[in-house]
Design a protein around this motif. Structure first.
Motif, PDB file in Angstrom:
ATOM      1  N   ARG A 137      -4.829   4.179   0.962  1.00 49.37           N
ATOM      2  CA  ARG A 137      -4.219   3.708   2.210  1.00 49.37           C
ATOM      3  C   ARG A 137      -5.182   3.854   3.387  1.00 49.37           C
ATOM      4  O   ARG A 137      -5.291   2.965   4.236  1.00 49.37           O
ATOM      5  CB  ARG A 137      -2.923   4.464   2.482  1.00 49.37           C
ATOM      6  N   MET A 151      -0.326   2.727  -3.451  1.00 54.46           N
ATOM      7  CA  MET A 151      -1.597   3.409  -3.234  1.00 54.46           C
ATOM      8  C   MET A 151      -1.412   4.871  -2.859  1.00 54.46           C
ATOM      9  O   MET A 151      -0.418   5.232  -2.211  1.00 54.46           O
ATOM     10  CB  MET A 151      -2.395   2.706  -2.123  1.00 54.46           C
ATOM     11  N   ARG A 184      -7.920   1.145   2.964  1.00 54.27           N
ATOM     12  CA  ARG A 184      -7.446  -0.205   3.296  1.00 54.27           C
ATOM     13  C   ARG A 184      -7.286  -0.372   4.798  1.00 54.27           C
ATOM     14  O   ARG A 184      -7.666  -1.406   5.354  1.00 54.27           O
ATOM     15  CB  ARG A 184      -6.119  -0.493   2.600  1.00 54.27           C
ATOM     16  N   SER A 195       0.820  -1.210   0.000  1.00 56.06           N
ATOM     17  CA  SER A 195       0.000   0.000   0.000  1.00 56.06           C
ATOM     18  C   SER A 195       0.854   1.260   0.000  1.00 56.06           C
ATOM     19  O   SER A 195       0.523   2.248  -0.663  1.00 56.06           O
ATOM     20  CB  SER A 195      -0.947  -0.002   1.208  1.00 56.06           C
TER      21      SER A 195
END
Length: 223
Positions: free
Chosen positions: A156, A151, A159, A147
């Motif tokens: 982030r 990301m 998630r 991540s």
């Protein structure tokens, strides 16, 4: 100041790691376990300390963190009921790799390093659970590296919230108390950026911040 007391087998049964043990073996665990109450803000262990105990979270929450010489902190994980920490140092006899601080008043079950090694040798189910727990932790570390590398901050944050959420009446809810500052330290962003992202996610109907926690809507999976 922490307070120590004995531990009942009923309390030990609440931990997944001990649920496969028979009554006699569980009683053996109880004889070498102690309960420790930790106030909010107190450090349970410090990075670099010698490993003396393994800890199990009965109530409350704690953050696992590392810091540099300038005082900058990164939060690796928020621990809650049923989770354990400190077992890595038992296995490889290394100093603590991170500090653990109570986010809220917490009750911990503690077992000494020597006793925990003996218990693992005597109980395959317990040793197997420790191995599975370490494998799960490695997978979590892999996802965090992914991540951070791939990301943006929106991804982030999304998630992290999904990983921390639990299902309540068919709805995903983050019930652990976590500040935006702590979220920032967990995903490698600034608190101001996290605040903007959380506000935007709320305006877009992807999350709802309530007194009972952060409710996640289905569309957050698309981020």
């Amino acid at each position: 100041m922490s307070v120590n007391s004995t531990v009942s087998t009923i309390a030990l049964r609440t931990f997944p790691i001990f649920q496969g043990l028979g009554d006699d073996r569980l009683a053996g665990v109880a004889r070498c376990a102690m309960m420790r109450r930790v106030p909010r803000g107190s450090a349970v262990v410090h990075e670099g300390d010698r490993t003396d105990f393994v800890y199990f979270v009965l109530t409350g929450s704690l953050k696992v963190m590392v810091s540099d010489e300038d005082g900058r902190e990164v939060i690796l994980k928020i621990l809650g009921q049923g989770e354990m920490f400190g077992e890595m140092g038992v296995l490889d006899d290394s100093p603590r790799s991170a500090s653990v601080v109570a986010v809220s008043p917490s009750d911990l079950v503690t077992i000494s390093k020597t006793d925990f090694k003996r218990l693992m040798q005597e109980n395959f189910e317990l040793a197997w659970h420790v191995m599975c727990n370490l494998a799960h932790r490695l997978r979590d570390a892999d996802r965090k590296i992914e991540s951070l590398a791939l990301m943006d901050v929106y991804g982030r944050v999304a998630r992290l919230l999904l990983e921390m959420a639990e299902e309540v009446d068919g709805v995903k809810v983050v019930r652990k108390k976590i500040s935006k500052q702590d979220i920032a330290k967990m995903i490698g962003a600034s608190r101001e950026m996290v605040s903007r992202v959380m506000k935007d996610l709320g305006l877009r109907g992807l999350i709802e911040e309530t007194d009972g926690g952060v409710i996640l809507r289905e569309k957050i999976y698309d981020l």
